[in-house]
Write an enzyme that holds these catalytic residues in place. Structure first.
Site, PDB file in Angstrom:
ATOM      1  N   GLU A   1      23.234   9.433   0.637  1.00 48.13           N
ATOM      2  CA  GLU A   1      22.827   8.073   1.036  1.00 48.13           C
ATOM      3  C   GLU A   1      22.918   7.360  -0.197  1.00 48.13           C
ATOM      4  OE1 GLU A   1      19.555   7.194   3.614  1.00 48.13           O
ATOM      5  OE2 GLU A   1      20.066   8.958   4.917  1.00 48.13           O
TER       6      GLU A   1
ATOM      7  N   TYR B   1      12.731  -5.919   9.685  1.00 45.97           N
ATOM      8  CA  TYR B   1      12.855  -4.573   9.575  1.00 45.97           C
ATOM      9  C   TYR B   1      11.980  -3.969  10.795  1.00 45.97           C
ATOM     10  CZ  TYR B   1      13.253   0.370   8.477  1.00 45.97           C
ATOM     11  OH  TYR B   1      13.521   1.741   8.563  1.00 45.97           O
TER      12      TYR B   1
ATOM     13  N   ASP C   1      10.733  -0.568  13.230  1.00 45.78           N
ATOM     14  CA  ASP C   1      10.734   0.823  13.376  1.00 45.78           C
ATOM     15  C   ASP C   1      11.241   0.797  14.737  1.00 45.78           C
ATOM     16  OD1 ASP C   1      10.022   2.082  11.108  1.00 45.78           O
ATOM     17  OD2 ASP C   1       7.880   1.924  11.428  1.00 45.78           O
TER      18      ASP C   1
ATOM     19  N   ARG D   1      18.870   9.757  -1.328  1.00 45.84           N
ATOM     20  CA  ARG D   1      18.410  10.943  -0.556  1.00 45.84           C
ATOM     21  C   ARG D   1      19.613  11.727  -0.113  1.00 45.84           C
ATOM     22  NH1 ARG D   1      15.119   9.000   4.899  1.00 45.84           N
ATOM     23  NH2 ARG D   1      16.992   7.901   5.701  1.00 45.84           N
TER      24      ARG D   1
ATOM     25  N   ARG E   1      20.200  -5.250   2.497  1.00 42.14           N
ATOM     26  CA  ARG E   1      20.608  -4.017   1.707  1.00 42.14           C
ATOM     27  C   ARG E   1      21.725  -3.094   2.646  1.00 42.14           C
ATOM     28  NH1 ARG E   1      21.271  -3.791  -3.473  1.00 42.14           N
ATOM     29  NH2 ARG E   1      20.939  -1.699  -3.353  1.00 42.14           N
TER      30      ARG E   1
ATOM     31  N   ARG F   1      -2.959  10.741  -0.154  1.00 38.30           N
ATOM     32  CA  ARG F   1      -3.816  11.446   0.720  1.00 38.30           C
ATOM     33  C   ARG F   1      -4.682  12.685  -0.053  1.00 38.30           C
ATOM     34  NH1 ARG F   1       0.518  12.510   5.531  1.00 38.30           N
ATOM     35  NH2 ARG F   1       0.418  10.236   6.094  1.00 38.30           N
TER      36      ARG F   1
ATOM     37  N   ARG G   1       1.023  -1.185   0.069  1.00 41.10           N
ATOM     38  CA  ARG G   1       0.227   0.126  -0.056  1.00 41.10           C
ATOM     39  C   ARG G   1       0.759   1.267  -0.063  1.00 41.10           C
ATOM     40  NH1 ARG G   1      -0.424   1.029   5.722  1.00 41.10           N
ATOM     41  NH2 ARG G   1       0.636  -0.790   6.760  1.00 41.10           N
TER      42      ARG G   1
END
Length: 370
Positions: free
Chosen positions: A303, A351, A353, A277, A246, A173, A169
């Site tokens: 990066e 991964y 957060d 970025r 990665r 917005r 997804r």
């Protein structure tokens, strides 16, 4: 000598050590780096807190996690609103009405939705790869300019060769809200993440520059139990093969100017620009020092995403079927290690957060520390 030897001083290891110490257990924390904090380590450069291992922006909707972490740091009100740079065209992220207006000149949510729906028709049936998945969610234009190049740099593979589930997804917005995380609680610890970790580890014995795997038997003999937060395949000496990651390489420089890009994060979404970025670290703290004065200089980090190889820093687990199957085999070995707890991003090949790491270790502490 110790109840727990904690390998790694990142969030998982530090919080476990804190909670165990609070319950009266004797802990030793070791880390092969010369600093605490794992990948959330921040170092001061020209007075600016530089995120040495990539940008970390704390965000959570979990009230328990927020209540816990604010014991150790005061958080500022930083809100992540990244900008996408596509060949000099600037777009607002995540995809919102500012993005759609710039892309198509639309003004109302209805017009934006109509444009997206029109472009989504290109994909018939179930998306077979990441490219089709992205187009089926946001249409061809946004995919080409804001997803394709960035994703291919990030993963080192053509979008047609990446599985669809990577982009299950995408935030779309139909408002002018460019608050990327949209979380109830978010911000950056005032004074940097290193200071926060030091507060968590206050009064706990820590030894830096110590590689657990180089002398595993010695360290194991020092404690009743081990909390291991390093790579799970490294623990077992890669006996079943290497899990894939990665990695990221950073080029950091100090610039003798007050402002380079005007935003903490700018993503370069075309394929030709080699970096993914640029982070301008001062904007995580609004360009001000502890006294509220403006920094005269700035620090930026470019990066570069790369394929991990032994010796590199592992960042993002490649959670595809092949690596998932290999991790499952390592997990079976780990479950047989009665006196070892495997935790965190590398120990669980997941991964996470930051708020999920905190939730995970607090759950483990509740089950483990009686």
């Amino acid at each position: 000598m110790y109840d727990y030897l904690i390998v790694g001083s990142g969030l998982y290891g530090s919080i476990f050590a804190r909670e165990a110490t609070n319950k009266g257990y004797k802990c030793l924390v070791i880390d092969k780096r010369d600093n605490v904090g794992g990948n959330i380590y921040t170092e001061k450069v020209e007075g600016i807190n530089v995120h040495k291992y990539g940008a970390h922006i704390f965000h959570t909707n979990n009230q328990k996690v927020w209540g816990y972490i604010i014991q150790f740091a005061t958080f500022n009100r930083f809100t992540n609103s990244p900008v996408a740079n596509y060949k000099g065209e600037l777009y607002s992220l995540p995809f919102n009405m500012y993005t759609f207006n710039k892309m198509w000149g639309v003004v109302t949510p209805e017009e934006a939705l109509e444009k997206i729906e029109e472009q989504k028709q290109e994909v018939k049936g179930e998306p077979k790869n990441l490219e089709e998945q992205a187009i089926s969610l946001v249409g061809r234009d946004i995919y080409e300019k804001l997803i394709k190049g960035y994703t291919e740099k990030q993963w080192g593979r053509d979008c047609k060769n990446l599985p669809a589930f990577i982009i299950k997804r995408l935030p779309v917005r139909l408002t002018f809200d460019n608050n990327y995380f949209n979380a109830l609680y978010q911000g950056i610890p005032v004074g940097g993440y290193t200071k926060m970790i030091e507060n968590i580890l206050d009064g706990i014995e820590v030894k830096l520059g110590e590689d657990y795997l180089e002398d595993k038997a010695k360290w194991d003999g020092m404690a009743k139990k081990v909390v291991y937060t390093g790579p799970i395949d490294a623990y077992f000496n890669y006996s079943l093969g290497y899990l894939e990651y990665r990695s990221v390489r950073f080029e950091t420089e100090v610039l003798d100017k007050p402002n380079f890009q005007g935003n903490a994060a700018v993503n370069y979404t075309d394929r030709e620009t080699p970096w993914t970025r640029i982070i301008e670290h001062k904007w995580f703290e609004f360009g001000k020092d502890e006294n509220g004065s403006d920094f005269p200089k700035t620090v930026i980090s470019r990066e570069y995403s790369s394929e991990w190889k032994p010796g590199d820093e592992p960042y993002y687990p490649v959670n595809d079927e092949k690596n998932g199957a290999l991790y499952k085999k390592y997990k079976e070995l780990a479950d047989k290690e009665e006196n070892v707890i495997f935790g965190g991003r590398l120990g669980e090949y997941k991964y996470y957060d930051m708020d999920a790491v905190i939730a995970s270790v607090l759950d483990k502490c509740e089950a483990e520390l009686k």
